[in-house]
Design an enzyme around this catalytic site. Structure first.
Site, PDB file in Angstrom:
ATOM      1  N   GLY A  46       3.740  56.585  26.215  1.00 61.50           N
ATOM      2  CA  GLY A  46       3.489  57.738  25.645  1.00 61.50           C
ATOM      3  C   GLY A  46       3.353  58.339  26.251  1.00 61.50           C
ATOM      4  O   GLY A  46       3.482  58.996  27.191  1.00 61.50           O
ATOM      5  N   SER A 113       3.389  52.958  32.298  1.00 58.02           N
ATOM      6  CA  SER A 113       4.359  54.457  31.675  1.00 58.02           C
ATOM      7  C   SER A 113       2.799  55.003  32.111  1.00 58.02           C
ATOM      8  O   SER A 113       1.791  55.218  32.580  1.00 58.02           O
ATOM      9  CB  SER A 113       5.420  54.350  30.799  1.00 58.02           C
ATOM     10  OG  SER A 113       5.833  55.816  31.069  1.00 58.02           O
ATOM     11  N   TRP A 114       2.870  55.715  30.634  1.00 57.06           N
ATOM     12  CA  TRP A 114       1.492  56.607  30.493  1.00 57.06           C
ATOM     13  C   TRP A 114       0.258  55.698  30.081  1.00 57.06           C
ATOM     14  O   TRP A 114      -1.311  55.858  30.571  1.00 57.06           O
ATOM     15  CB  TRP A 114       1.535  57.768  28.908  1.00 57.06           C
ATOM     16  CG  TRP A 114       0.416  57.485  28.600  1.00 57.06           C
ATOM     17  CD1 TRP A 114      -0.641  56.916  27.264  1.00 57.06           C
ATOM     18  CD2 TRP A 114      -0.590  58.038  28.548  1.00 57.06           C
ATOM     19  NE1 TRP A 114      -1.414  57.119  27.201  1.00 57.06           N
ATOM     20  CE2 TRP A 114      -1.900  58.017  27.437  1.00 57.06           C
ATOM     21  CE3 TRP A 114      -1.007  58.901  29.810  1.00 57.06           C
ATOM     22  CZ2 TRP A 114      -2.984  58.748  28.506  1.00 57.06           C
ATOM     23  CZ3 TRP A 114      -2.512  59.921  30.136  1.00 57.06           C
ATOM     24  CH2 TRP A 114      -3.646  59.809  28.747  1.00 57.06           C
ATOM     25  N   ASP A 268      13.296  54.750  38.766  1.00 50.94           N
ATOM     26  CA  ASP A 268      13.005  55.307  37.760  1.00 50.94           C
ATOM     27  C   ASP A 268      12.546  56.307  37.602  1.00 50.94           C
ATOM     28  O   ASP A 268      12.233  57.017  38.369  1.00 50.94           O
ATOM     29  CB  ASP A 268      11.496  54.945  37.646  1.00 50.94           C
ATOM     30  CG  ASP A 268      10.653  55.086  36.548  1.00 50.94           C
ATOM     31  OD1 ASP A 268      10.692  55.944  35.806  1.00 50.94           O
ATOM     32  OD2 ASP A 268       9.259  54.196  36.388  1.00 50.94           O
ATOM     33  N   HIS A 296      13.265  52.717  34.540  1.00 51.70           N
ATOM     34  CA  HIS A 296      11.885  52.770  33.557  1.00 51.70           C
ATOM     35  C   HIS A 296      11.262  52.125  32.962  1.00 51.70           C
ATOM     36  O   HIS A 296       9.710  51.364  33.058  1.00 51.70           O
ATOM     37  CB  HIS A 296      11.527  54.074  33.645  1.00 51.70           C
ATOM     38  CG  HIS A 296      10.315  54.706  32.999  1.00 51.70           C
ATOM     39  ND1 HIS A 296       9.185  54.361  33.554  1.00 51.70           N
ATOM     40  CD2 HIS A 296       9.834  54.900  31.450  1.00 51.70           C
ATOM     41  CE1 HIS A 296       7.901  55.214  33.085  1.00 51.70           C
ATOM     42  NE2 HIS A 296       8.158  55.111  31.267  1.00 51.70           N
TER      43      HIS A 296
END
Length: 318
Positions: A46, A113-114, A268, A296
């Site tokens: 996120g 990711s985040w 990505d 990604h």
């Protein structure tokens, strides 16, 4: 060539609850696997992405005791889509509270990711609490990375999707898309807020896989999901995630001695591979897997294969 690994079978939590982390927030958590087995914590993406039952399936349930949680403001945590007292460093403190709740001295930290950003911030702050690090889709939140995804870069690869992302924003405000979205996502007009949230979320949902995946368009475009996802992402990115530019790479020396795995898709779009490679150079204790033919998303076959292999490999480590 060996067969690609996939997820473990579906599993239900053996316990779940909420933890009062202060400032009016209660964080939902669940634990899966075998109580007392190798401890691990899963950090979702996120910001604002929340948990999925499939996240539980990245670990061998016979060999792991995994803590998963919805970060402040999303999923089953409350208040929903809350922005006050919601920063990277609040979340780092929340992870420590959850570790204390689990009653473990250190644990494997898994983030994508985040979640990789948060994992790095946590590990560089509390290296003595991390047994191993598994990172996917590395994001170091430099100004260049934010510009690449939200201003100029990915716009050149997905022009028709970029056009939809720009649509809610007048031409005069498009020089700073993150700021323009901020005013709409935090405004009082519910219809405007929801329109912006869905456009923001769908832009991401439709650019995270190598090949189109209609399921992501549907799930990211869901009103309830999009609201927390867009508000929280935008809130964090407006503030550069409360990180100095380049901070996570500069402080990678603090990871010295921590074994790890970096898994990154060659194509990505949100998170350019050069930053994952830079982390690999700065942190040689981690195996580096640049997955060809992948974007990604953690669910892409080549990425999923390397993630499960990594958790399997570390399962027997002390």
């Amino acid at each position: 060539m060996s067969q690609l690994r996939s997820m473990y079978p579906p599993i239900e939590p053996y316990s779940a609850g909420t933890l009062d982390v202060g400032e009016g927030y209660r964080v939902y958590y669940e634990r899966v696997g075998t109580p007392g087995a190798k401890p691990a914590v899963f950090l979702h993406g996120g910001p604002g992405g929340g948990l999925s039952p499939e996240h539980r399936r990245l670990f061998d349930p016979n060999r792991y005791d995994v803590m998963l949680f919805d970060q402040r403001g999303c999923g089953q945590s409350t208040p929903y889509a809350g922005l006050e007292a919601n920063t990277t460093w609040h979340l780092v403190s929340d992870i420590e509270r959850l570790r204390a709740l689990a009653g473990v001295d250190k644990w494997l930290v898994f983030g994508g990711s985040w979640g990789s950003t948060l994992a790095l911030a946590y590990a560089e702050t509390h290296p003595d609490r991390v047994s191993e690090l598994v990172l996917r889709g590395v994001y170091t939140v430099t100004k260049a990375e934010l510009q690449w995804y939200y201003q100029f870069g990915v716009s050149e690869i997905f022009p028709e999707k970029w056009e939809k992302f720009q649509a809610p924003i007048p031409l005069s405000e498009r020089g700073d898309m993150i700021a323009a979205y901020r005013s709409r996502l935090t405004g009082d007009d519910r219809a405007t807020q929801l329109e912006a949230a869905k456009a923001w979320a769908i832009w991401e949902g439709e650019t995270i896989t190598l090949l189109p995946n209609p399921a992501f368009s549907t799930s990211f475009g869901d009103d309830q999901f999009a609201l927390a996802f867009a508000r929280l992402e935008n809130h964090y990115f407006v503030h550069d995630c409360w990180l100095e530019d380049g901070q996570l790479l500069r402080n990678a020396h603090r990871l010295r001695g921590i074994p790890g795995a970096i898994v990154h898709g060659r194509y990505d779009m949100p998170c350019p591979a050069r930053y994952a490679y830079a982390l690999h150079r700065a942190w040689p204790d981690a195996a580096f897997h640049l997955v060809e033919g992948a974007g990604h998303a953690w669910s892409e076959p080549g990425i999923l294969d390397q993630l499960v292999r990594a958790t399997d490999r570390f399962a027997t480590a002390p």
